[in-house]
Design a protein around this motif. Structure first.
Motif, PDB file in Angstrom:
ATOM      1  N   ASP A  49       0.909  -1.228   0.114  1.00 51.78           N
ATOM      2  CA  ASP A  49      -0.061  -0.035  -0.344  1.00 51.78           C
ATOM      3  C   ASP A  49       0.657   1.243   0.071  1.00 51.78           C
ATOM      4  O   ASP A  49       0.527   2.751  -1.111  1.00 51.78           O
ATOM      5  N   LEU A  50       1.703   1.821   0.867  1.00 55.43           N
ATOM      6  CA  LEU A  50       3.070   2.397   0.754  1.00 55.43           C
ATOM      7  C   LEU A  50       3.220   2.980  -0.347  1.00 55.43           C
ATOM      8  O   LEU A  50       3.797   4.010  -1.065  1.00 55.43           O
ATOM      9  N   MET A  51       4.312   1.504  -1.442  1.00 56.08           N
ATOM     10  CA  MET A  51       4.698   1.885  -2.346  1.00 56.08           C
ATOM     11  C   MET A  51       4.007   2.377  -3.168  1.00 56.08           C
ATOM     12  O   MET A  51       4.436   3.247  -4.175  1.00 56.08           O
ATOM     13  N   ARG A  52       2.876   1.664  -3.290  1.00 53.37           N
ATOM     14  CA  ARG A  52       2.262   2.404  -4.558  1.00 53.37           C
ATOM     15  C   ARG A  52       1.618   3.826  -4.296  1.00 53.37           C
ATOM     16  O   ARG A  52       1.813   4.775  -5.709  1.00 53.37           O
ATOM     17  N   ALA A  53       1.218   3.826  -3.451  1.00 57.64           N
ATOM     18  CA  ALA A  53       0.769   5.113  -2.778  1.00 57.64           C
ATOM     19  C   ALA A  53       1.803   6.330  -3.020  1.00 57.64           C
ATOM     20  O   ALA A  53       1.744   7.730  -3.025  1.00 57.64           O
ATOM     21  N   ALA A  54       3.464   5.409  -2.492  1.00 53.27           N
ATOM     22  CA  ALA A  54       4.293   6.581  -2.821  1.00 53.27           C
ATOM     23  C   ALA A  54       4.675   6.627  -4.197  1.00 53.27           C
ATOM     24  O   ALA A  54       4.951   8.143  -4.634  1.00 53.27           O
ATOM     25  N   ASP A  55       4.634   5.775  -5.091  1.00 56.75           N
ATOM     26  CA  ASP A  55       4.713   6.007  -6.221  1.00 56.75           C
ATOM     27  C   ASP A  55       4.057   6.715  -6.789  1.00 56.75           C
ATOM     28  O   ASP A  55       3.983   7.935  -8.129  1.00 56.75           O
ATOM     29  N   THR A  56       2.330   7.340  -6.519  1.00 54.34           N
ATOM     30  CA  THR A  56       2.211   8.092  -6.996  1.00 54.34           C
ATOM     31  C   THR A  56       1.700   9.361  -6.837  1.00 54.34           C
ATOM     32  O   THR A  56       0.916  10.349  -7.455  1.00 54.34           O
ATOM     33  N   LEU A  57       2.076   9.211  -5.018  1.00 55.22           N
ATOM     34  CA  LEU A  57       2.068  11.121  -4.985  1.00 55.22           C
ATOM     35  C   LEU A  57       3.639  11.248  -5.394  1.00 55.22           C
ATOM     36  O   LEU A  57       4.314  12.760  -5.468  1.00 55.22           O
TER      37      LEU A  57
END
Length: 207
Positions: A49-57
């Protein structure tokens, strides 16, 4: 702290964001008013979850030269390409985080309403100390940080101080001269008028 100084803005992401919608909403907010920092703060904290959010933001923030920091999981900061960490347990992990992340990383610490915890965090190397909430909110254990704490800190301590949790535009106006930053999360993302309009209303009250 100089008399002319007024608090800056610091944004905290929604706890359960829609990653399809948040990048545009965050980008619009960052384009609307100056923002010093964005914190990635998810309720679900699996590494995926953190990786996906970080890559998005991350691209949204870095394209605008705004640092993006992560809540608590400092050992993931470098891997995720982020700029630092916000530690929710005060001073306890500051030394370990600094050793892991190096001198250039942003390390912030939340000290609830404890002057002692805040001073300890500042003394051992926090780049900022956050106090809050100021009114009842989902942050913390219900203990409120009084305005007097920020006034004292701004007079006595050089490390920047952040106010967060249960903020209102009126409180922002009261904090404008005694906090370095105010951190806004649900206050703008859940606002009926939308995040950009809500953020502008806070910015106006800060002067």
């Amino acid at each position: 702290m100089a008399e002319a100084q007024t608090a800056g803005l610091y944004l905290v992401t929604p706890a359960q964001p829609s990653l399809g919608e948040l990048p545009d909403a965050l980008g619009a907010a960052l384009d609307a008013v100056p923002v010093a920092c964005v914190r990635l703060a998810l309720a679900r904290t699996t590494e995926e979850d953190l990786m996906r959010a970080a890559d998005t933001l991350r691209p949204v923030c870095h394209a605008r030269d705004v640092p993006l920091v992560l809540t608590d999981h400092f050992r993931l900061v470098t891997r995720l390409g982020l700029d630092g960490v916000h530690l929710g347990d005060g001073a306890r992990q500051i030394r370990a985080a600094r050793k892991e992340l190096g001198a250039d990383a942003i390390i912030g610490a939340h000290a609830r309403a404890s002057r002692h915890d805040g001073m300890t965090a500042a003394e051992i190397g926090a780049d900022y100390v956050a106090f809050g909430p100021l009114t009842q909110s989902s942050l913390g254990d219900g203990t409120l940080a009084p305005l007097e704490l920020f006034a004292w800190w701004s007079e006595m301590i050089e490390v920047p101080v952040v106010a967060e949790g249960g903020l209102t535009p009126d409180l922002a106006a009261d904090l404008a001269g005694i906090a370095d930053f105010i951190a806004l999360g649900d206050e703008i993302w859940n606002a009926p008028e939308g995040p950009v309009a809500a953020l502008r209303s806070y910015a106006e009250r800060l002067g």
